[in-house]
Design a protein around this motif. Sequence first.
Motif, PDB file in Angstrom:
ATOM      1  N   PRO A   1      -7.119 -10.901  15.224  1.00 15.81           N
ATOM      2  CA  PRO A   1      -7.145 -10.117  16.476  1.00 15.81           C
ATOM      3  C   PRO A   1      -6.343  -8.822  16.436  1.00 15.81           C
ATOM      4  O   PRO A   1      -6.698  -7.862  17.119  1.00 15.81           O
ATOM      5  N   ASP A   2      -5.279  -8.781  15.636  1.00 16.62           N
ATOM      6  CA  ASP A   2      -4.467  -7.566  15.551  1.00 16.62           C
ATOM      7  C   ASP A   2      -4.882  -6.671  14.388  1.00 16.62           C
ATOM      8  O   ASP A   2      -5.000  -5.456  14.537  1.00 16.62           O
ATOM      9  N   PHE A   3      -5.111  -7.280  13.241  1.00 14.42           N
ATOM     10  CA  PHE A   3      -5.455  -6.507  12.044  1.00 14.42           C
ATOM     11  C   PHE A   3      -6.863  -5.923  12.141  1.00 14.42           C
ATOM     12  O   PHE A   3      -7.108  -4.779  11.774  1.00 14.42           O
ATOM     13  N   GLY A   4      -7.816  -6.717  12.662  1.00 15.53           N
ATOM     14  CA  GLY A   4      -9.203  -6.258  12.737  1.00 15.53           C
ATOM     15  C   GLY A   4      -9.824  -6.167  11.353  1.00 15.53           C
ATOM     16  O   GLY A   4      -9.348  -6.782  10.395  1.00 15.53           O
ATOM     17  N   PHE A   5     -10.893  -5.367  11.242  1.00 11.22           N
ATOM     18  CA  PHE A   5     -11.533  -5.167   9.940  1.00 11.22           C
ATOM     19  C   PHE A   5     -12.139  -3.766   9.881  1.00 11.22           C
ATOM     20  O   PHE A   5     -12.331  -3.097  10.902  1.00 11.22           O
ATOM     21  N   PHE A   6     -12.442  -3.323   8.657  1.00 15.67           N
ATOM     22  CA  PHE A   6     -13.077  -2.027   8.450  1.00 15.67           C
ATOM     23  C   PHE A   6     -14.549  -2.221   8.126  1.00 15.67           C
ATOM     24  O   PHE A   6     -14.903  -3.014   7.260  1.00 15.67           O
ATOM     25  N   ASN A   7     -15.375  -1.497   8.831  1.00 13.86           N
ATOM     26  CA  ASN A   7     -16.823  -1.516   8.641  1.00 13.86           C
ATOM     27  C   ASN A   7     -17.203  -0.265   7.866  1.00 13.86           C
ATOM     28  O   ASN A   7     -17.090   0.848   8.382  1.00 13.86           O
ATOM     29  N   LEU A   8     -17.637  -0.439   6.613  1.00 17.18           N
ATOM     30  CA  LEU A   8     -17.986   0.697   5.760  1.00 17.18           C
ATOM     31  C   LEU A   8     -19.496   0.803   5.629  1.00 17.18           C
ATOM     32  O   LEU A   8     -20.171  -0.171   5.288  1.00 17.18           O
ATOM     33  N   TYR A   9     -20.023   1.997   5.874  1.00 16.44           N
ATOM     34  CA  TYR A   9     -21.459   2.203   5.765  1.00 16.44           C
ATOM     35  C   TYR A   9     -21.758   3.690   5.567  1.00 16.44           C
ATOM     36  O   TYR A   9     -20.844   4.523   5.550  1.00 16.44           O
ATOM     37  N   LYS A  10     -23.017   4.001   5.408  1.00 21.15           N
ATOM     38  CA  LYS A  10     -23.442   5.390   5.262  1.00 21.15           C
ATOM     39  C   LYS A  10     -24.314   5.793   6.452  1.00 21.15           C
ATOM     40  O   LYS A  10     -25.073   4.983   6.976  1.00 21.15           O
ATOM     41  N   THR A  11     -24.200   7.046   6.839  1.00 22.34           N
ATOM     42  CA  THR A  11     -25.103   7.603   7.831  1.00 22.34           C
ATOM     43  C   THR A  11     -25.556   8.966   7.325  1.00 22.34           C
ATOM     44  O   THR A  11     -24.730   9.821   7.004  1.00 22.34           O
ATOM     45  N   ASP A  12     -26.856   9.132   7.190  1.00 20.63           N
ATOM     46  CA  ASP A  12     -27.432  10.349   6.610  1.00 20.63           C
ATOM     47  C   ASP A  12     -26.835  10.649   5.240  1.00 20.63           C
ATOM     48  O   ASP A  12     -26.596  11.811   4.873  1.00 20.63           O
ATOM     49  N   GLY A  13     -26.562   9.594   4.475  1.00 13.72           N
ATOM     50  CA  GLY A  13     -26.044   9.761   3.124  1.00 13.72           C
ATOM     51  C   GLY A  13     -24.545   9.951   3.029  1.00 13.72           C
ATOM     52  O   GLY A  13     -23.993   9.970   1.931  1.00 13.72           O
ATOM     53  N   SER A  14     -23.865  10.086   4.163  1.00  9.30           N
ATOM     54  CA  SER A  14     -22.420  10.317   4.156  1.00  9.30           C
ATOM     55  C   SER A  14     -21.663   9.006   4.410  1.00  9.30           C
ATOM     56  O   SER A  14     -22.084   8.193   5.226  1.00  9.30           O
ATOM     57  N   LYS A  15     -20.537   8.828   3.722  1.00 14.50           N
ATOM     58  CA  LYS A  15     -19.724   7.625   3.871  1.00 14.50           C
ATOM     59  C   LYS A  15     -18.962   7.638   5.197  1.00 14.50           C
ATOM     60  O   LYS A  15     -18.438   8.678   5.602  1.00 14.50           O
ATOM     61  N   VAL A  16     -18.922   6.497   5.830  1.00 17.69           N
ATOM     62  CA  VAL A  16     -18.235   6.356   7.115  1.00 17.69           C
ATOM     63  C   VAL A  16     -17.442   5.053   7.107  1.00 17.69           C
ATOM     64  O   VAL A  16     -17.887   4.061   6.524  1.00 17.69           O
ATOM     65  N   PHE A  17     -16.265   5.056   7.732  1.00 12.39           N
ATOM     66  CA  PHE A  17     -15.547   3.802   7.934  1.00 12.39           C
ATOM     67  C   PHE A  17     -15.095   3.718   9.390  1.00 12.39           C
ATOM     68  O   PHE A  17     -14.690   4.707   9.981  1.00 12.39           O
ATOM     69  N   LEU A  18     -15.227   2.521   9.945  1.00 12.88           N
ATOM     70  CA  LEU A  18     -14.798   2.272  11.316  1.00 12.88           C
ATOM     71  C   LEU A  18     -13.817   1.113  11.331  1.00 12.88           C
ATOM     72  O   LEU A  18     -14.047   0.099  10.670  1.00 12.88           O
TER      73      LEU A  18
END
Length: 229
Positions: A87-104
């Motif tokens: 609940p505190d640490f959470g997680f990172f969601n890694l993906y691409k959008t239009d070929g560019s790397k994104v992390f949330l």
Amino acid sequence: MNYKNIIKSIASTSLILLLSGCTLNQTSENQMDKKVELEKKNIIKKLEKVKYKRPAVSFLLKNRIRGILNAMSNNDIFKLNEEYIHPDFGFFNLYKTDGSKVFLEQKMIYNIIDEHTEELSHIISRVNPSSAKLKIIKKNIKFNCSPNDDAFYGWDADGLYISNKMDISLSQMMKELNSYNIKDYEKAIRIEKTSYKVVLTPELSFYLTEIDKNWYITLIDRITSDCSS
């Protein structure tokens, strides 16, 4: 000096003082920004030098992997969020959008039904019920993007695998995108130095980190298997 000249002189002086003030303020802000950036870099260097010990692969870790896959195969996102996302640490969601790397950075997995974009919930819904019963093999498998021959496209092995190797550096991504805070960077370093990569072919790759004496999903990687550019 007549009245009009006095007015002009006052106006000119005021304008000069105003511009000087703006210049001084801008210079002060720039100096402050540089100081903050320098302090940030120094903190990052210290974080990168912190010594971490990666826990051994244990029965608890393997049991958590099977529990996660069982919840996924039942499409039980509520259970995933309640039991396998800290609940505190959470997680990172890694993906691409239009070929560019994104992390949330997220605190939960969202049950998104939209069919126009590929979401985590879509991948989870496709996990086979038999996945949790597969043998967990200690091996670092790799994903091949092979544009010229489909025979070499995909993971170089099939099944359920665990490894202490990372396919992608989250901390490096953060530096390249220059979009992060110190807390998130510290999380990235911890994930990279203490976690285990779990791959369930053909499309699921996530990382587990020991937090508060239990193992949680801290990163889900959809970049490695996305060959778009």
